[in-house]
Design a protein around this motif. Structure first.
Motif, mmCIF file in Angstrom:
data_model
loop_
_atom_site.group_PDB
_atom_site.id
_atom_site.type_symbol
_atom_site.label_atom_id
_atom_site.label_comp_id
_atom_site.label_asym_id
_atom_site.label_seq_id
_atom_site.Cartn_x
_atom_site.Cartn_y
_atom_site.Cartn_z
ATOM 1 N N PRO A 128 0.802 -1.228 0.000
ATOM 2 C CA PRO A 128 0.000 0.000 0.000
ATOM 3 C C PRO A 128 0.834 1.277 0.000
ATOM 4 N N PHE A 129 2.094 1.182 0.428
ATOM 5 C CA PHE A 129 2.970 2.361 0.431
ATOM 6 C C PHE A 129 3.633 2.597 -0.924
ATOM 7 N N ILE A 130 3.859 1.530 -1.691
ATOM 8 C CA ILE A 130 4.674 1.683 -2.902
ATOM 9 C C ILE A 130 3.866 1.680 -4.196
ATOM 10 N N HIS A 158 14.803 -6.075 -0.813
ATOM 11 C CA HIS A 158 15.052 -4.713 -1.291
ATOM 12 C C HIS A 158 15.031 -3.724 -0.133
ATOM 13 N N LEU A 159 14.017 -3.830 0.725
ATOM 14 C CA LEU A 159 13.928 -2.918 1.862
ATOM 15 C C LEU A 159 15.110 -3.102 2.804
ATOM 16 N N ALA A 160 15.561 -4.346 2.966
ATOM 17 C CA ALA A 160 16.729 -4.595 3.808
ATOM 18 C C ALA A 160 17.947 -3.843 3.277
ATOM 19 N N THR A 161 18.114 -3.853 1.950
ATOM 20 C CA THR A 161 19.269 -3.164 1.375
ATOM 21 C C THR A 161 19.132 -1.656 1.495
ATOM 22 N N GLU A 162 17.920 -1.149 1.351
ATOM 23 C CA GLU A 162 17.721 0.300 1.514
ATOM 24 C C GLU A 162 17.986 0.712 2.966
ATOM 25 N N MET A 163 17.595 -0.151 3.911
ATOM 26 C CA MET A 163 17.941 0.114 5.318
ATOM 27 C C MET A 163 19.456 0.153 5.487
ATOM 28 N N GLN A 217 -1.611 -7.925 13.912
ATOM 29 C CA GLN A 217 -0.853 -6.926 14.648
ATOM 30 C C GLN A 217 0.602 -6.879 14.187
ATOM 31 N N ARG A 218 1.164 -8.038 13.856
ATOM 32 C CA ARG A 218 2.537 -8.071 13.352
ATOM 33 C C ARG A 218 2.624 -7.305 12.028
ATOM 34 N N ALA A 219 1.634 -7.499 11.145
ATOM 35 C CA ALA A 219 1.628 -6.799 9.863
ATOM 36 C C ALA A 219 1.546 -5.289 10.064
ATOM 37 N N MET A 220 0.728 -4.852 11.022
ATOM 38 C CA MET A 220 0.599 -3.420 11.281
ATOM 39 C C MET A 220 1.902 -2.834 11.842
ATOM 40 N N SER A 221 2.586 -3.595 12.688
ATOM 41 C CA SER A 221 3.874 -3.160 13.223
ATOM 42 C C SER A 221 4.910 -3.053 12.108
ATOM 43 N N ASP A 222 4.914 -4.033 11.205
ATOM 44 C CA ASP A 222 5.838 -4.005 10.072
ATOM 45 C C ASP A 222 5.551 -2.822 9.161
ATOM 46 N N LYS A 242 8.511 3.837 6.902
ATOM 47 C CA LYS A 242 9.501 4.898 7.092
ATOM 48 C C LYS A 242 10.591 4.822 6.036
ATOM 49 N N ILE A 243 11.152 3.624 5.824
ATOM 50 C CA ILE A 243 12.240 3.496 4.851
ATOM 51 C C ILE A 243 11.725 3.677 3.433
ATOM 52 N N ILE A 244 10.484 3.279 3.153
ATOM 53 C CA ILE A 244 9.899 3.456 1.822
ATOM 54 C C ILE A 244 9.770 4.940 1.491
ATOM 55 N N ARG A 245 9.321 5.712 2.452
ATOM 56 C CA ARG A 245 9.199 7.145 2.217
ATOM 57 C C ARG A 245 10.568 7.794 2.040
ATOM 58 N N GLU A 246 11.521 7.399 2.867
ATOM 59 C CA GLU A 246 12.854 8.002 2.787
ATOM 60 C C GLU A 246 13.535 7.693 1.452
ATOM 61 N N ALA A 247 13.385 6.456 0.982
ATOM 62 C CA ALA A 247 14.050 6.030 -0.261
ATOM 63 C C ALA A 247 13.172 6.273 -1.494
ATOM 64 N N ASN A 248 11.948 6.759 -1.283
ATOM 65 C CA ASN A 248 11.014 7.041 -2.387
ATOM 66 C C ASN A 248 10.843 5.807 -3.286
#
Length: 337
Positions: free
Chosen positions: A116-118, A180-185, A316-321, A327-333
């Motif tokens: 939903p973010f990307i 991918h997100l791991a590498t952006e982190m 709840q785990r999905a919402m925490s993730d 945060k990283i998705i927004r930062e890395a666009n």
């Protein structure tokens, strides 16, 4: 004694005919509640859609639980791989299926916590059109390189990549995938610059790493046999704790990146509106399966960990993730493929 009235005799055939007609209507009209009653479920084979290609982590987890799930339910569970668009294609198939317990989805948690973010527009709303059924496995990501890579450990790897900005390339199963997100982190926390090559699944990315087309990647477990065979070098684990499969390999937090955590949870979903009794039954059966040595060992062979949860805990785990990855998705666009 008086004889029974002849007017009562036609009643039994008419009553029997009425019962037969009612049963026929229940079979003919899938929308009627009679056919989806949990007592009658499952009465036919179940389709398990995996929204990533064959050979990847989602596919292997599905196959780890598939046979015991068939035995528990007494019906075939047929796996169908429908990869693409970060899991959206397979997710859409299930979201738009009848909510009768006969079409299920096995997906990474990223479909709910990342997509939903990307994606500016998705063909379905995972929060509204799907219901969490059961978590299956916590999937770790492993930082891997070929044996000839100059760095021998995580700290020297970070130093090497930082000294060669933009010269190295890394692969992933697709934009927004957990590797991918791991590498952006990693890039964000360590101040690195490297070129991303998205693939349609983890397996093809791994093939190109082995073939020399990529320099490194975060692997969600499909590379474990190559690591064990010495064809790849494991430098670090992108999790809060070390992997039980590789207890001597440090986490990235231990290598100087505090709080680094790129784990995701894979599990089962069903179309919204699936009877809660069916969801509860599936949850019980999957949790029992995850307690069995065979499935646990197959998940461990991926470098993951069996993770039984209630549907509420899985949600709840999905919402925490979603908060962590958003945060990283927004930062890395990051945008979807």
């Amino acid at each position: 004694m008086p004889k029974p009235s002849s007017t009562l005799r036609p009643t039994l055939p008419r009553r029997r005919a009425g019962l037969l007609l009612g049963a026929a209507m229940a079979l003919a009209l899938p929308g009627m509640k009679a056919w989806a009653q949990p007592d009658a479920w499952p009465g036919k084979p179940i389709k398990l859609v995996v929204n990533f290609p064959a050979g990847g982590a989602a596919d292997q987890i599905a196959r780890a639980i598939n046979t015991p799930l068939q035995e528990a339910l007494g019906q075939p569970v047929v796996i169908e791989n429908r990869g693409g668009a970060g899991g959206n294609i397979g997710g859409d198939v299930v979201a738009k299926s009848a909510p009768d317990g006969y079409t299920l989805l096995l997906s990474s948690g990223g479909m709910v916590s990342v997509n939903p973010f990307i994606y500016a527009k998705m063909p379905f709303d995972p929060a509204k059109d799907l219901v969490p059924v059961a978590a299956a496995a916590r999937v770790l990501v492993f930082l891997v390189v070929r044996p000839d890579f100059p760095a021998q450990d995580a700290k020297s790897f970070l130093a090497y990549v930082k000294a060669n900005p933009g010269k190295l390339s890394f692969g992933s199963p697709g934009n927004g995938s957990s590797p991918h997100l791991a590498t952006e982190m990693l890039k964000s926390q360590a101040g690195l610059v490297a070129t991303h090559a998205p693939y349609r699944g983890a397996a093809p990315a791994l093939t190109d790493l082995l073939g020399g087309q990529l320099d490194f990647l975060f692997d969600p477990g499909v590379a474990v046999p190559h690591i064990q065979a010495g064809k790849l070098k494991l430098l670090a684990v992108g999790s809060p704790t070390r992997s039980p499969l590789f207890p001597k390999v440090p986490t990235l937090a231990e290598a100087g990146l505090p709080g680094f955590d790129a784990d995701t949870v894979f599990g089962l979903y069903a179309p919204a509106g699936t009877p809660p009794e069916i969801v509860a039954r599936l949850n019980r059966e999957v949790n029992k399966i995850l307690a069995q040595p065979g499935p646990r060992e197959r998940i461990l062979a991926l470098g993951g960990e069996a993770s039984p949860m209630t549907p509420e805990q899985f949600h709840q785990r999905a919402m925490s993730d979603a908060q962590r990855f958003g945060k990283i998705i927004r930062e890395a666009n990051i945008r979807g493929d």
